[in-house]
Design a protein around this motif. Structure first.
Motif, mmCIF file in Angstrom:
data_model
loop_
_atom_site.group_PDB
_atom_site.id
_atom_site.type_symbol
_atom_site.label_atom_id
_atom_site.label_comp_id
_atom_site.label_asym_id
_atom_site.label_seq_id
_atom_site.Cartn_x
_atom_site.Cartn_y
_atom_site.Cartn_z
ATOM 1 N N TYR A 293 0.713 -1.228 -0.035
ATOM 2 C CA TYR A 293 -0.035 0.007 -0.020
ATOM 3 C C TYR A 293 0.816 1.111 0.187
ATOM 4 C CZ TYR A 293 -2.972 3.917 1.642
ATOM 5 O OH TYR A 293 -3.735 5.010 1.902
ATOM 6 N N THR B 53 -2.321 4.490 -7.978
ATOM 7 C CA THR B 53 -3.448 4.519 -6.904
ATOM 8 C C THR B 53 -4.336 3.200 -6.968
ATOM 9 O OG1 THR B 53 -4.695 5.817 -8.519
ATOM 10 C CG2 THR B 53 -3.592 7.099 -6.980
ATOM 11 N N ASP C 7 -5.169 1.160 -3.702
ATOM 12 C CA ASP C 7 -6.288 0.829 -3.276
ATOM 13 C C ASP C 7 -6.600 -0.733 -3.107
ATOM 14 O OD1 ASP C 7 -6.761 3.667 -3.008
ATOM 15 O OD2 ASP C 7 -7.918 3.833 -4.717
ATOM 16 N N ARG D 146 -7.740 -2.642 0.347
ATOM 17 C CA ARG D 146 -9.077 -3.629 0.172
ATOM 18 C C ARG D 146 -8.759 -4.796 0.683
ATOM 19 N NH1 ARG D 146 -10.777 -6.910 -3.379
ATOM 20 N NH2 ARG D 146 -9.378 -5.920 -4.915
#
Length: 266
Positions: free
Chosen positions: A223, A232, A236, A240
């Motif tokens: 991350y 990005t 993400d 998640r």
């Protein structure tokens, strides 16, 4: 004739010295008249007293003098064990490889595999103790991987062996150690600005060691690395997956410099 005589005398003198040296060497060999049984029992006695070097000498003489006797194959295993205890891993591995090649159906084959795993397991401890040193990109976990493979072969081929349970425990430790290595190297790359390499290390950890607790740290590393790279979507995705599998995780709040988190215990 006068010129030849000294040469004859010199030759005779040299021969006499050679015979004398040879007879002296033989007389100093206390094992020259020992039977196979006595050589074996004396070698085991030296082993029991932790005189591994002398024990190896006796077992080597036993194997050389009685290559087809009942102790020959056992001597190979004993030599390997002695060299393992005497901290001569290369010699121990050479003996074990020779034994396994020459005796593929021997009743003690499971022990040979177990001992081979132990030899490389001990070697891997040096690698693990070096994890905190600076240049982690140049460290090689070869011994840890070889140890794991030896133990895995043992438990696969001989699941009922008396050595399999301990081998499985050591395999679990090694998996955690190797996962820690990947996480530590990823952290090393991140701190030096090699964000793509850091993310790739995190991904490799997840691909190869998905059942370890270091996965949480790997996802957090990915991350933060993807965030630095401006990727990005991948950032993400990592977040998640992290929160789905570790809903109570606070890994994203940690900083790369936080050794207490990133250097997770095994």
């Amino acid at each position: 004739m006068y010129k030849i005589l000294p040469r004859i005398l010199v030759s005779a003198l040299l021969f006499s010295l050679m015979v004398g040296c040879a007879s002296t060497g033989t007389s100093n060999d206390e094992t020259k008249d020992w039977s196979a049984d006595k050589l074996f029992s004396e070698a085991k006695a030296r082993q029991a007293s932790k005189d591994y070097k002398k024990s190896v000498e006796y077992f080597e003489r036993l194997e050389a003098r009685y290559p087809y006797g009942k102790y020959a194959q056992q001597a190979q295993l004993e030599i390997a064990y002695n060299n393992y205890k005497y901290e001569e891993p290369a010699l121990a591995l050479a003996s074990l490889d020779r034994f396994m090649k020459q005796n593929p159906t021997h009743p003690s084959l499971d022990y040979a595999m177990y001992l081979k795993g132990l030899v490389t397991f001990n070697e891997s401890q040096g690698f693990l103790s070096a994890l905190a040193k600076q240049d982690m990109s140049e460290r090689d976990p070869k011994a840890a991987k070889e140890s794991f493979n030896s133990f895995r072969e043992l438990v696969t081929r001989f699941p009922d062996s008396k050595y399999s349970k301990d081998a499985q425990l050591r395999m679990g430790y090694l998996i955690g150690a190797l996962a820690n290595y990947e996480l530590h190297v990823g952290r090393y790359y991140y701190k030096r600005g090699a964000y793509l390499a850091a993310a790739n290390r995190g991904k490799a950890l997840i691909d190869n060691y998905s059942n370890t607790k270091q996965v949480e740290g790997a996802l957090a590393l990915m991350y933060q690395a993807y965030d630095k790279l401006g990727m990005t979507d991948l950032r993400d995705d990592a977040k998640r997956v992290l929160l789905k599998n570790y809903p109570d995780s606070n890994a994203l709040e940690k900083q790369i410099s936080d050794d207490a988190y990133w250097w997770a215990p095994i």
